[in-house]
Write a protein that holds these residues in place. Structure first.
Motif, short mmCIF file in Angstrom:
data_model
loop_
_atom_site.label_atom_id
_atom_site.label_comp_id
_atom_site.label_asym_id
_atom_site.label_seq_id
_atom_site.Cartn_x
_atom_site.Cartn_y
_atom_site.Cartn_z
N ILE A 43 0.85 -1.19 0.00
CA ILE A 43 0.00 0.00 0.00
C ILE A 43 0.89 1.24 0.00
CG2 ILE A 43 -0.25 -0.05 2.54
CD1 ILE A 43 -3.14 1.02 2.09
N GLU A 44 0.52 2.22 -0.82
CA GLU A 44 1.33 3.43 -0.96
C GLU A 44 0.41 4.65 -0.99
OE1 GLU A 44 4.62 3.48 -1.18
OE2 GLU A 44 4.88 1.30 -1.33
N ILE A 45 0.90 5.77 -0.48
CA ILE A 45 0.19 7.05 -0.65
C ILE A 45 0.97 7.87 -1.66
CG2 ILE A 45 -0.82 9.08 0.45
CD1 ILE A 45 -0.67 7.81 3.09
N VAL A 46 0.25 8.47 -2.60
CA VAL A 46 0.91 9.28 -3.62
C VAL A 46 0.15 10.60 -3.82
CG1 VAL A 46 1.76 7.25 -4.86
CG2 VAL A 46 -0.38 8.31 -5.58
N VAL A 47 0.86 11.56 -4.41
CA VAL A 47 0.22 12.81 -4.78
C VAL A 47 0.68 13.18 -6.20
CG1 VAL A 47 2.04 14.21 -3.67
CG2 VAL A 47 -0.20 15.22 -4.09
N PRO A 48 -0.27 13.43 -7.10
CA PRO A 48 0.13 13.91 -8.43
C PRO A 48 0.76 15.30 -8.28
CG PRO A 48 -2.16 13.13 -8.42
CD PRO A 48 -1.74 13.25 -6.99
N THR A 49 1.81 15.58 -9.04
CA THR A 49 2.52 16.84 -8.84
C THR A 49 1.66 18.06 -9.16
OG1 THR A 49 3.55 16.49 -10.99
CG2 THR A 49 4.89 15.99 -9.06
N ALA A 50 0.71 17.93 -10.10
CA ALA A 50 -0.17 19.07 -10.39
C ALA A 50 -1.07 19.38 -9.19
CB ALA A 50 -1.01 18.79 -11.64
#
Lengths: 137, 143
Positions: A43-50
């Motif tokens: 499981i991972e948390i990510v954020v799109p750079t935009a």
């Protein structure tokens, strides 16, 4: 099974600001992710750079120390994502950040995708045919 | 004294984070000793189950995942110390777990909070997933 947890602008704002009314809610999600990672769950948390741009999240600023240190990965707006996001934006009229989010959702290799968002309707719109779990923040 | 320890821990967290992010191509031979049985089990998992391209890759991936989890928890613990009101209780965590998974009980947060309050009395170490399971079992009609 693997799960990708994607943050939208409001989720980022809530995570960063301890005075935000949804701070504890978003921290709860981060805590569950941390606990599952400890048990070797994929499981991972990510954020799109935009999204990061829209939220004002500057990784070089001490003001963002807490989210910076939480091992939330950037998903860059690279060539493939930019093309996919442009198509989503053209079709739906959503913001650039939401279009990038849609591109990330659609291309995610994870078997399950969860989006923390203040706008569930837009997230289902940009996700297209991809089955996602939407958490309202 | 406590101040210095906190500062050192934060510096260590930041340094571990930098090292994990860098992920360069250089490698090191280590004299790390691991149990022979674990080494043999890893070799079998690679050879027979295709768990990873090599035992080294398997070990590296497991170590990275563990370090990621350790850092994340240390950052959260540090945040709770500075902002006690941000610390979620078991009910909050059960709701979050259900929401992340798209579990139907996510739509009934009060049921989950009640289940958390019940289960913690007998099982103080219960996890959020235990609470969701307990609430689900309680919701089933008796056979």
């Amino acid at each position: 099974m693997s799960r990708l947890v994607v943050l939208d602008n409001e989720a980022v704002q809530a995570l960063a600001d301890p005075a935000h009314r949804k701070h504890r809610q978003v921290v709860s999600h981060a805590q569950v992710v941390a606990s599952r990672k400890r048990r070797a769950a994929a499981i991972e948390i990510v954020v799109p750079t935009a999204v990061r741009v829209e939220a004002g999240w500057d990784r070089s600023s001490p003001a963002w120390a807490f989210p910076n240190r939480l091992r939330i990965a950037d998903i860059p707006l690279d060539t493939a994502h930019a093309s996919a996001a442009a198509a989503i934006r053209h079709r739906t009229g959503v913001s650039v950040a939401d279009a990038h989010l849609g591109a990330v959702i659609r291309s995610a290799p994870a078997s399950q995708v969860t989006v923390l968002t203040s706008d569930p309707g837009d997230m289902r719109l940009v996700a297209g045919d991809r089955d996602i779990t939407v958490v309202a923040v | 004294m406590w101040y210095s320890r906190d500062v050192e821990a934060r510096a260590a967290i930041d340094r571990i984070g930098e090292l994990l992010d860098r992920g360069g191509p250089e490698t090191s031979n280590t004299s790390m000793r691991i149990p022979t049985t674990l080494r043999d089990a890893a070799a079998l998992a690679v050879r027979e189950l295709g768990a990873a391209p090599s035992a080294t890759a398997l070990t590296t991936a497991a170590l990275r995942a563990t370090l990621e989890a350790v850092v994340m928890q240390a950052v959260l613990d540090d945040h709770y110390e500075r902002h006690p009101q941000a610390r979620p209780d078991l009910g909050d965590l059960a709701v979050a777990a259900a929401e992340l998974d798209g579990h139907p009980l996510a739509a009934e947060p009060e049921r989950l909070r009640r289940a958390a309050a019940e289960i913690v009395v007998r099982h103080p170490g219960a996890s959020p997933d235990d609470v969701v399971l307990w609430a689900e079992a309680r919701a089933l009609p008796a056979a």
